[in-house]
Write an enzyme that holds these catalytic residues in place. Sequence first.
Site, PDB file in Angstrom:
ATOM      1  N   LYS A 175     -74.026  24.803 -14.717  1.00  0.00           N
ATOM      2  CA  LYS A 175     -74.456  23.483 -15.181  1.00  0.00           C
ATOM      3  C   LYS A 175     -75.945  23.358 -14.899  1.00  0.00           C
ATOM      4  O   LYS A 175     -76.393  23.579 -13.776  1.00  0.00           O
ATOM      5  CB  LYS A 175     -73.683  22.415 -14.407  1.00  0.00           C
ATOM      6  CG  LYS A 175     -74.234  21.013 -14.534  1.00  0.00           C
ATOM      7  CD  LYS A 175     -73.302  20.038 -13.863  1.00  0.00           C
ATOM      8  CE  LYS A 175     -73.925  18.675 -13.726  1.00  0.00           C
ATOM      9  NZ  LYS A 175     -72.963  17.675 -13.284  1.00  0.00           N
TER      10      LYS A 175
HETATM   11  C1  R5P Z   1     -75.559  16.208  -9.172  1.00  0.00           C
HETATM   12  O1  R5P Z   1     -75.788  17.175  -8.504  1.00  0.00           O
HETATM   13  C2  R5P Z   1     -74.230  15.970  -9.675  1.00  0.00           C
HETATM   14  O2  R5P Z   1     -73.571  17.205  -9.809  1.00  0.00           O
HETATM   15  C3  R5P Z   1     -74.061  15.204 -10.975  1.00  0.00           C
HETATM   16  O3  R5P Z   1     -72.743  15.340 -11.298  1.00  0.00           O
HETATM   17  C4  R5P Z   1     -74.919  15.689 -12.095  1.00  0.00           C
HETATM   18  O4  R5P Z   1     -76.241  15.426 -11.874  1.00  0.00           O
HETATM   19  C5  R5P Z   1     -74.445  15.211 -13.487  1.00  0.00           C
HETATM   20  O5  R5P Z   1     -74.558  13.924 -13.650  1.00  0.00           O
HETATM   21  P1  R5P Z   1     -75.680  13.238 -14.536  1.00  0.00           P
HETATM   22  O6  R5P Z   1     -75.260  13.445 -15.969  1.00  0.00           O
HETATM   23  O7  R5P Z   1     -75.600  11.825 -14.095  1.00  0.00           O
HETATM   24  O8  R5P Z   1     -76.989  13.905 -14.250  1.00  0.00           O
END
Ligand code: R5P
Length: 266
Positions: A175
């Site tokens: 991710k």
């Molecule tokens: C951060 O480390 C977390 O894994 C969040 O889940 C990630 O940032 C994804 O969320 P967003 O779309 O709010 O950035």
Amino acid sequence: MDWGMKNRLSKIIKPDNGKALMLAVDHGYFLGPTSGLEDAEKTIAPLLPYTDSLMLTRGILRTSVCPEDAANVPIVLRVSGGNSVLDEDLSNEDITVGIKDAIKLNIAAMALSIYVGSGYQHKTLVNLAKLIDLGEEYGIPVLAVTAVGKNMARDERYLSLSCRIAAELGAHIVKTYYCDHFDQVVKKCPIPIVIAGGKKIEELAALELTYKAIHDGAVGVDMGRNIFQADSPVAMIQAVRTIVHEGNSVKKAYALYHSLKKEKKT
Ligand code: R5P
């Protein structure tokens, strides 16, 4: 790939089109009661029917998600943490969940952050490798989250480095963030990439971001704030879903967002 590993991965990345819509609500693990997640149960429940999988901590899973309601929602369990937003260097994380408890929670995957270039880079990368060893032993895929330290640029060079290291260490999905020339990040990474949404932006811009990421080769999104902090989270997740799974245009997805939002209010 072992049967269990393959089966779990196919719950997250849909085999019919190779796409994934993940809902991230794990923010509290270092941010505490994040805006929109103060009452996590209330926020998560109406979104469950529209997501392919749910990424969160074991605490919020046990306290705020009904096991029966989530019967068909694969869980991607955040298993790294140990720091808070009050620390200057967020990279000092460790593995925070034992494999036995993760299995008890019937998870589909485990997620851990790596901080390439940050103070605790080495520790987080070794943690990833250790988690992958456990995952391989029990047939559980590992999602590596490329967290970006304060002094790092979210550019193609940096994100390519982080994603590629995650893949080299054996992660099954990574991710990361969208950036200019994102197709190059994808090209150099041999495992599927999902993107985070990042800080809340206008709904139209978030849909554009989703479209560009999919167009450039991401298999999907693992989106949080741009869904649960949207004016209408239920409308937003459905709009994002049509881009990820149906290849909808931004224009159509945005129109859908507005019509669903209006429907909900009337
Ligand atoms: C951060 O480390 C977390 O894994 C969040 O889940 C990630 O940032 C994804 O969320 P967003 O779309 O709010 O950035």
